[in-house]
Write a protein that holds these residues in place. Sequence first.
Motif, PDB file in Angstrom:
ATOM      1  N   SER A 200      35.569 -38.978  -1.070  1.00  0.00           N
ATOM      2  CA  SER A 200      34.876 -39.008  -2.353  1.00  0.00           C
ATOM      3  C   SER A 200      35.846 -38.907  -3.526  1.00  0.00           C
ATOM      4  CB  SER A 200      33.853 -37.865  -2.443  1.00  0.00           C
ATOM      5  OG  SER A 200      32.648 -38.216  -1.812  1.00  0.00           O
ATOM      6  N   LEU A 201      35.499 -39.592  -4.612  1.00  0.00           N
ATOM      7  CA  LEU A 201      36.263 -39.508  -5.853  1.00  0.00           C
ATOM      8  C   LEU A 201      35.609 -38.545  -6.845  1.00  0.00           C
ATOM      9  CD1 LEU A 201      37.068 -43.312  -6.326  1.00  0.00           C
ATOM     10  CD2 LEU A 201      38.451 -41.562  -5.191  1.00  0.00           C
ATOM     11  N   ALA A 202      34.454 -38.026  -6.478  1.00  0.00           N
ATOM     12  CA  ALA A 202      33.761 -37.007  -7.263  1.00  0.00           C
ATOM     13  C   ALA A 202      32.961 -36.159  -6.287  1.00  0.00           C
ATOM     14  CB  ALA A 202      32.832 -37.651  -8.291  1.00  0.00           C
ATOM     15  N   ALA A 203      32.752 -34.903  -6.622  1.00  0.00           N
ATOM     16  CA  ALA A 203      32.076 -33.985  -5.703  1.00  0.00           C
ATOM     17  C   ALA A 203      30.574 -34.238  -5.666  1.00  0.00           C
ATOM     18  CB  ALA A 203      32.347 -32.547  -6.120  1.00  0.00           C
ATOM     19  N   PRO A 204      29.956 -34.105  -4.490  1.00  0.00           N
ATOM     20  CA  PRO A 204      28.497 -34.021  -4.416  1.00  0.00           C
ATOM     21  C   PRO A 204      28.086 -32.621  -4.867  1.00  0.00           C
ATOM     22  CG  PRO A 204      29.462 -33.938  -2.206  1.00  0.00           C
ATOM     23  CD  PRO A 204      30.594 -34.069  -3.177  1.00  0.00           C
ATOM     24  N   THR A 205      27.825 -32.479  -6.157  1.00  0.00           N
ATOM     25  CA  THR A 205      27.904 -31.169  -6.824  1.00  0.00           C
ATOM     26  C   THR A 205      26.787 -30.194  -6.477  1.00  0.00           C
ATOM     27  OG1 THR A 205      26.837 -32.133  -8.774  1.00  0.00           O
ATOM     28  CG2 THR A 205      29.240 -32.045  -8.760  1.00  0.00           C
ATOM     29  N   ALA A 206      25.650 -30.668  -5.987  1.00  0.00           N
ATOM     30  CA  ALA A 206      24.577 -29.724  -5.638  1.00  0.00           C
ATOM     31  C   ALA A 206      25.040 -28.743  -4.568  1.00  0.00           C
ATOM     32  CB  ALA A 206      23.342 -30.480  -5.166  1.00  0.00           C
ATOM     33  N   GLY A 207      25.951 -29.173  -3.730  1.00  0.00           N
ATOM     34  CA  GLY A 207      26.429 -28.318  -2.655  1.00  0.00           C
ATOM     35  C   GLY A 207      27.452 -27.287  -3.084  1.00  0.00           C
ATOM     36  N   LEU A 208      27.949 -27.388  -4.318  1.00  0.00           N
ATOM     37  CA  LEU A 208      28.982 -26.454  -4.777  1.00  0.00           C
ATOM     38  C   LEU A 208      28.460 -25.024  -4.880  1.00  0.00           C
ATOM     39  CD1 LEU A 208      30.722 -28.524  -7.618  1.00  0.00           C
ATOM     40  CD2 LEU A 208      31.427 -28.297  -5.228  1.00  0.00           C
ATOM     41  N   HIS A 209      27.136 -24.849  -4.919  1.00  0.00           N
ATOM     42  CA  HIS A 209      26.544 -23.518  -5.100  1.00  0.00           C
ATOM     43  C   HIS A 209      26.459 -22.719  -3.797  1.00  0.00           C
ATOM     44  CE1 HIS A 209      25.306 -24.942  -9.073  1.00  0.00           C
ATOM     45  NE2 HIS A 209      24.852 -26.023  -8.472  1.00  0.00           N
ATOM     46  N   PHE A 210      26.670 -23.369  -2.667  1.00  0.00           N
ATOM     47  CA  PHE A 210      26.572 -22.694  -1.372  1.00  0.00           C
ATOM     48  C   PHE A 210      27.914 -22.090  -0.979  1.00  0.00           C
ATOM     49  CE2 PHE A 210      23.149 -25.744  -1.326  1.00  0.00           C
ATOM     50  CZ  PHE A 210      22.124 -25.151  -0.615  1.00  0.00           C
ATOM     51  N   ASP A 211      27.887 -20.849  -0.474  1.00  0.00           N
ATOM     52  CA  ASP A 211      29.068 -20.290   0.177  1.00  0.00           C
ATOM     53  C   ASP A 211      28.715 -19.978   1.628  1.00  0.00           C
ATOM     54  OD1 ASP A 211      27.604 -17.920   0.098  1.00  0.00           O
ATOM     55  OD2 ASP A 211      28.861 -16.964  -1.415  1.00  0.00           O
ATOM     56  N   GLU A 212      29.701 -19.554   2.408  1.00  0.00           N
ATOM     57  CA  GLU A 212      29.490 -19.320   3.838  1.00  0.00           C
ATOM     58  C   GLU A 212      28.423 -18.256   4.086  1.00  0.00           C
ATOM     59  OE1 GLU A 212      32.420 -19.429   2.350  1.00  0.00           O
ATOM     60  OE2 GLU A 212      33.764 -20.790   3.448  1.00  0.00           O
ATOM     61  N   LYS A 213      28.414 -17.208   3.253  1.00  0.00           N
ATOM     62  CA  LYS A 213      27.445 -16.133   3.432  1.00  0.00           C
ATOM     63  C   LYS A 213      26.015 -16.629   3.223  1.00  0.00           C
ATOM     64  CE  LYS A 213      26.198 -11.520   1.719  1.00  0.00           C
ATOM     65  NZ  LYS A 213      26.522 -10.448   0.732  1.00  0.00           N
ATOM     66  N   LEU A 214      25.801 -17.431   2.189  1.00  0.00           N
ATOM     67  CA  LEU A 214      24.468 -17.955   1.918  1.00  0.00           C
ATOM     68  C   LEU A 214      24.018 -18.883   3.046  1.00  0.00           C
ATOM     69  CD1 LEU A 214      21.983 -18.285   0.156  1.00  0.00           C
ATOM     70  CD2 LEU A 214      23.216 -20.011  -1.169  1.00  0.00           C
ATOM     71  N   ILE A 215      24.920 -19.710   3.529  1.00  0.00           N
ATOM     72  CA  ILE A 215      24.578 -20.608   4.638  1.00  0.00           C
ATOM     73  C   ILE A 215      24.159 -19.797   5.862  1.00  0.00           C
ATOM     74  CG2 ILE A 215      25.551 -22.265   6.286  1.00  0.00           C
ATOM     75  CD1 ILE A 215      27.155 -23.435   3.928  1.00  0.00           C
ATOM     76  N   SER A 216      24.864 -18.709   6.139  1.00  0.00           N
ATOM     77  CA  SER A 216      24.501 -17.837   7.263  1.00  0.00           C
ATOM     78  C   SER A 216      23.128 -17.205   7.050  1.00  0.00           C
ATOM     79  CB  SER A 216      25.558 -16.735   7.448  1.00  0.00           C
ATOM     80  OG  SER A 216      26.795 -17.286   7.826  1.00  0.00           O
ATOM     81  N   THR A 217      22.856 -16.773   5.821  1.00  0.00           N
ATOM     82  CA  THR A 217      21.556 -16.176   5.498  1.00  0.00           C
ATOM     83  C   THR A 217      20.425 -17.172   5.746  1.00  0.00           C
ATOM     84  OG1 THR A 217      22.535 -14.727   3.818  1.00  0.00           O
ATOM     85  CG2 THR A 217      20.172 -15.150   3.647  1.00  0.00           C
ATOM     86  N   LEU A 218      20.626 -18.412   5.337  1.00  0.00           N
ATOM     87  CA  LEU A 218      19.611 -19.441   5.544  1.00  0.00           C
ATOM     88  C   LEU A 218      19.402 -19.716   7.032  1.00  0.00           C
ATOM     89  CD1 LEU A 218      20.755 -21.840   2.685  1.00  0.00           C
ATOM     90  CD2 LEU A 218      18.555 -20.653   2.771  1.00  0.00           C
ATOM     91  N   GLN A 219      20.488 -19.765   7.786  1.00  0.00           N
ATOM     92  CA  GLN A 219      20.375 -20.014   9.227  1.00  0.00           C
ATOM     93  C   GLN A 219      19.650 -18.862   9.928  1.00  0.00           C
ATOM     94  OE1 GLN A 219      24.576 -20.685   9.915  1.00  0.00           O
ATOM     95  NE2 GLN A 219      24.267 -22.896  10.138  1.00  0.00           N
ATOM     96  N   GLU A 220      19.948 -17.636   9.508  1.00  0.00           N
ATOM     97  CA  GLU A 220      19.285 -16.464  10.099  1.00  0.00           C
ATOM     98  C   GLU A 220      17.790 -16.469   9.822  1.00  0.00           C
ATOM     99  OE1 GLU A 220      21.422 -13.209   8.413  1.00  0.00           O
ATOM    100  OE2 GLU A 220      23.244 -13.606   9.585  1.00  0.00           O
TER     101      GLU A 220
END
Length: 379
Positions: A200-220
Amino acid sequence: MDNNSRMKNSHLDDYNFELPKKLIAQNPTKKRTESRLLITKQLRGPNNESSFQTSEDMFKNISDYVEPNDLLVFNNSKVIQARLNCMKETGGKVEVFVTKSNHTSSKDSSGQRYYFLAMVKPKKKIRQGMRLFLNQGKTSITVEDLYTDDSKICLFSANLPTFKLLETFGVTPLPPYINRLPTKKDSERYQTVYANEPGSLAAPTAGLHFDEKLISTLQEKGIDMAFLTLHVGLGTFDPIKTTEISQHQMHTEDFFISKKTLDKIRAAKKNKKRIIAVGTTSLRVLESIDDILLDMTEKVFRDHPDVLHSQTNIYIQPGYKFRVIDGLITNFHLPKSTLFILLCALIGREKSLDIYRKAINNNFRFFSYGDSMLVLKDR
């Protein structure tokens, strides 16, 4: 076509709003999940009339607004360090923005040469055969072809493969509305934590708000996740230049989607579970594969049995019927842009303008490093 005969709200000016420059985020929040979140949920009345309920929260609490078995679909494309800060032999500065590797090479007296296309700024005094220097003059790239005078694109060659050249000497390609030089921090924050497919030449910016901890919380919580890849090109910054929005020609982008992800999407649709696109890039891919979801025969994966590679130039505007997604996580977008028009297709032009006006009045931050919005359709 005169104003009386054109379709209602088809004029580009119908998608304009005043955005104070102070609300264009120039830096990310201290932590990824500390951005603000505006939630817009569609409701149905007793006579099937549609309305929207809007509330505010912090992005770190987004798990409160999604349900177990929802499917979040992320774009895992990785931003490449596409900008090269070069110098001419005279000492003049030249910016070279790599747009495409040609995947071709040749040999000359100096060894192997690798070719790539790039935008040059300024191009006026660039000449064919000119060498531009990096790394305090220790490394150079060569102008092989200037193409036409009215194009900023040139063909270059280097003695390093393009990805190696960018990995070694490139800097983060911050978008044009961020009025500062990139820092080391941007190489981390202008990248999603799950990015693993360079291109990519620019970020898919909606995903910039997620960190590893939040992703784990969602999976749990039982939230399912799937990944696809769409490499964001510079076309994402192209303004609409036509008076009527329907006359705009959308740019084309490559996408890749695995059989595993397609199976998850099909299962979610079959079981009437919500599919929430993380970003407009994910949404555009999902809405481009409706026919593929109906045809998962072997011929779809004839060339690549595990991954489907295709292209999309889908342009979503009011009147479009969404076939795959039930929700969207997205940032706040430019006025009169294809991304704002996409939002208007999802929740309506008047509601979109109303939400944006309220966001502006409440000092929500806009664009890549800005705040976020969660839109949930009624099912």
